[in-house]
Scaffold this active site. Structure first.
Site, mmCIF file in Angstrom:
data_model
loop_
_atom_site.group_PDB
_atom_site.id
_atom_site.type_symbol
_atom_site.label_atom_id
_atom_site.label_comp_id
_atom_site.label_asym_id
_atom_site.label_seq_id
_atom_site.Cartn_x
_atom_site.Cartn_y
_atom_site.Cartn_z
ATOM 1 N N ARG A 181 0.809 -1.219 0.000
ATOM 2 C CA ARG A 181 0.000 0.000 0.000
ATOM 3 C C ARG A 181 0.842 1.268 0.000
ATOM 4 O O ARG A 181 0.489 2.254 -0.654
ATOM 5 C CB ARG A 181 -0.931 -0.024 1.227
ATOM 6 C CG ARG A 181 -2.028 1.028 1.202
ATOM 7 C CD ARG A 181 -2.808 0.993 2.496
ATOM 8 N NE ARG A 181 -4.021 1.806 2.452
ATOM 9 C CZ ARG A 181 -4.573 2.383 3.513
ATOM 10 N NH1 ARG A 181 -3.996 2.251 4.703
ATOM 11 N NH2 ARG A 181 -5.670 3.088 3.401
ATOM 12 N N ALA A 223 -7.350 7.401 0.482
ATOM 13 C CA ALA A 223 -7.147 5.976 0.240
ATOM 14 C C ALA A 223 -8.090 5.219 1.167
ATOM 15 O O ALA A 223 -8.084 5.426 2.379
ATOM 16 C CB ALA A 223 -5.694 5.596 0.525
ATOM 17 N N SER A 224 -8.887 4.335 0.599
ATOM 18 C CA SER A 224 -9.928 3.654 1.373
ATOM 19 C C SER A 224 -9.325 2.708 2.414
ATOM 20 O O SER A 224 -8.176 2.267 2.309
ATOM 21 C CB SER A 224 -10.831 2.851 0.437
ATOM 22 O OG SER A 224 -11.437 3.683 -0.514
ATOM 23 N N ARG A 225 -10.133 2.373 3.412
ATOM 24 C CA ARG A 225 -9.723 1.406 4.431
ATOM 25 C C ARG A 225 -9.369 0.078 3.763
ATOM 26 O O ARG A 225 -10.102 -0.403 2.894
ATOM 27 C CB ARG A 225 -10.865 1.152 5.413
ATOM 28 C CG ARG A 225 -11.163 2.249 6.377
ATOM 29 C CD ARG A 225 -12.443 1.909 7.141
ATOM 30 N NE ARG A 225 -12.335 0.620 7.810
ATOM 31 C CZ ARG A 225 -12.219 0.474 9.132
ATOM 32 N NH1 ARG A 225 -12.177 1.537 9.902
ATOM 33 N NH2 ARG A 225 -12.146 -0.722 9.660
ATOM 34 N N PHE A 255 -18.375 6.368 0.989
ATOM 35 C CA PHE A 255 -17.396 7.025 0.127
ATOM 36 C C PHE A 255 -17.814 8.463 -0.148
ATOM 37 O O PHE A 255 -18.996 8.806 -0.057
ATOM 38 C CB PHE A 255 -17.274 6.293 -1.220
ATOM 39 C CG PHE A 255 -16.467 5.024 -1.153
ATOM 40 C CD1 PHE A 255 -15.135 5.020 -1.514
ATOM 41 C CD2 PHE A 255 -17.046 3.836 -0.736
ATOM 42 C CE1 PHE A 255 -14.384 3.854 -1.465
ATOM 43 C CE2 PHE A 255 -16.302 2.664 -0.675
ATOM 44 C CZ PHE A 255 -14.970 2.675 -1.043
#
Length: 381
Positions: A34, A95-97, A240
């Site tokens: 990541r 940045a998403s979980r 989101f």
């Protein structure tokens, strides 16, 4: 402080052990680290401000943010931080979980060799995970923000992924690479763009975080039929930011709440948790009460729930004190927003309190319909 390799391995193991990641996705998560996609400057919440954390100044803190099971703020104020010291006020890209990323990729139901359109490139990490699973040249990703798109494009190229990154409005899809086997949106939509159905093969799957003004957190999995109609049900809970073309009007207490002294006063026995804390109730309220945005402000153990219509100037507030049996309500403007919310809760109760998985959505070239259990039971919205 552990290095990036160790932190990445810990995150992957934690997701696997928690059942958040299916076995076929473990390899892509291990290979597409990541931190390779997170910008060198990110932001964290500090009171009312979003303050920067720079990799060059504190790499340990930056890495720790990269490998938390949490979202990372990667842009504020549309790329122009408007507070002193590079701080900002509004999150505009993130940045998403990791657990949400894993859940959505599983729900997409892809297989090697499939082609995928991703709407909302963000950092490029999600596209890299897809490319690891599907192979080179199988992922097209569209990002509306030029600076965000450029960063993702460079990160994907450095990491060796053959992903096509397009700068443009994701609501329009990307016709030159269509048709796709799958479409996945990493931005929420109130009106699901029909272009996504047009660019998907019959029988293909379209995964969309669906939102209302009141409730943000419904993941809908659609199947595209031969006639181009998309039909789907809610399959998860994901929140989101909206597509930029559908942002609407942001609710701001300083701007939208006025005439407090002249507000209409009443009280209610309805606990605010029943409105905001119950996922299924909040979802149903969002279907019945348009242009109503909730905000919660805390005052020690007490808090205030605000309902704001930033278009009409109407607002309502409910004051919660621990242990209270009744809660003071104030309302202002043409709408009685608290009564509208109470009526919506009663409507949901009258339907037998349906859970999220009983709601569905149909999208055609001309309309979008919400339904309960079957398409014959349409709900006006």
């Amino acid at each position: 402080m552990a290095d990036a390799v160790e932190l990445s391995a810990r995150l992957v193991s934690a997701l696997s052990e928690a059942g958040e990641m299916t076995p076929e996705w473990r390899g892509p998560f291990e290979k597409a680290a990541r931190h390779r996609f997170i910008p060198d400057t990110v932001w964290v919440q500090d009171g009312d401000l979003l303050v920067p954390v720079d990799r060059a100044a504190d790499e340990d803190a930056w890495l720790e943010l990269c490998y938390r099971n949490d979202f990372v703020i990667t842009q504020v104020d549309d790329g122009a931080p408007s507070a002193p010291g590079g701080a900002g006020y509004e999150i505009t890209s993130s940045a998403s979980r990791p657990d949400v990323v894993a859940q959505m990729l599983t729900a997409l139901e892809v297989a090697p060799g499939m082609s995928v359109l991703e709407v909302g490139t963000g950092t490029g990490w999600n596209a890299a995970l897809l490319a690891e699973r599907l192979g080179p040249g199988r992922v097209t990703s569209v990002e509306v923000d030029p600076a965000v798109a450029d960063h993702a494009r460079r990160a994907l190229q450095r990491a060796g992924y053959g992903v096509t990154v397009v700068t443009g409005d994701g609501a329009l899809g990307y016709a030159p690479d269509a048709p796709f086997d799958r479409v996945i949106a990493t931005a929420a939509a109130a009106r699901v763009p029909y272009a996504w159905a047009e660019q998907t093969r019959p029988g293909g799957r379209v995964l969309v975080p669906w939102t209302t003004d009141f409730h943000n957190g419904a993941l809908v999995a659609f199947t595209v039929s031969k006639d181009g109609t998309m039909r789907g049900r809610i399959v998860g809970d994901t929140s989101f930011m909206r597509l930029r073309s559908q942002r609407g009007r942001r609710a701001l207490l300083d701007r939208d709440v006025h005439n407090v002294a002249e507000a209409r006063r009443s009280s209610t026995e309805l606990h605010p948790y029943q409105v905001l804390g119950e996922y299924d109730a909040s979802l149903a309220i969002g279907l019945r009460v348009p242009r109503c945005k909730p905000i919660v402000t805390h005052h020690g153990e007490a808090y205030t729930v605000w309902l704001v219509d930033p278009w009409s100037g109407s607002w309502a507030s409910l004051e919660h004190e621990p242990g209270a049996a009744k809660f003071p309500v104030r309302q202002s403007g043409d709408r009685n927003l608290w009564q509208e919310v109470e009526a919506a809760l009663q409507w949901w109760d009258g339907l037998g309190r349906p859970t999220a998985d009983r709601w569905g959505l149909t999208v055609t070239p001309d309309a979008q319909h919400v339904w309960l259990d079957t398409e014959n039971h349409q709900i006006s919205r």
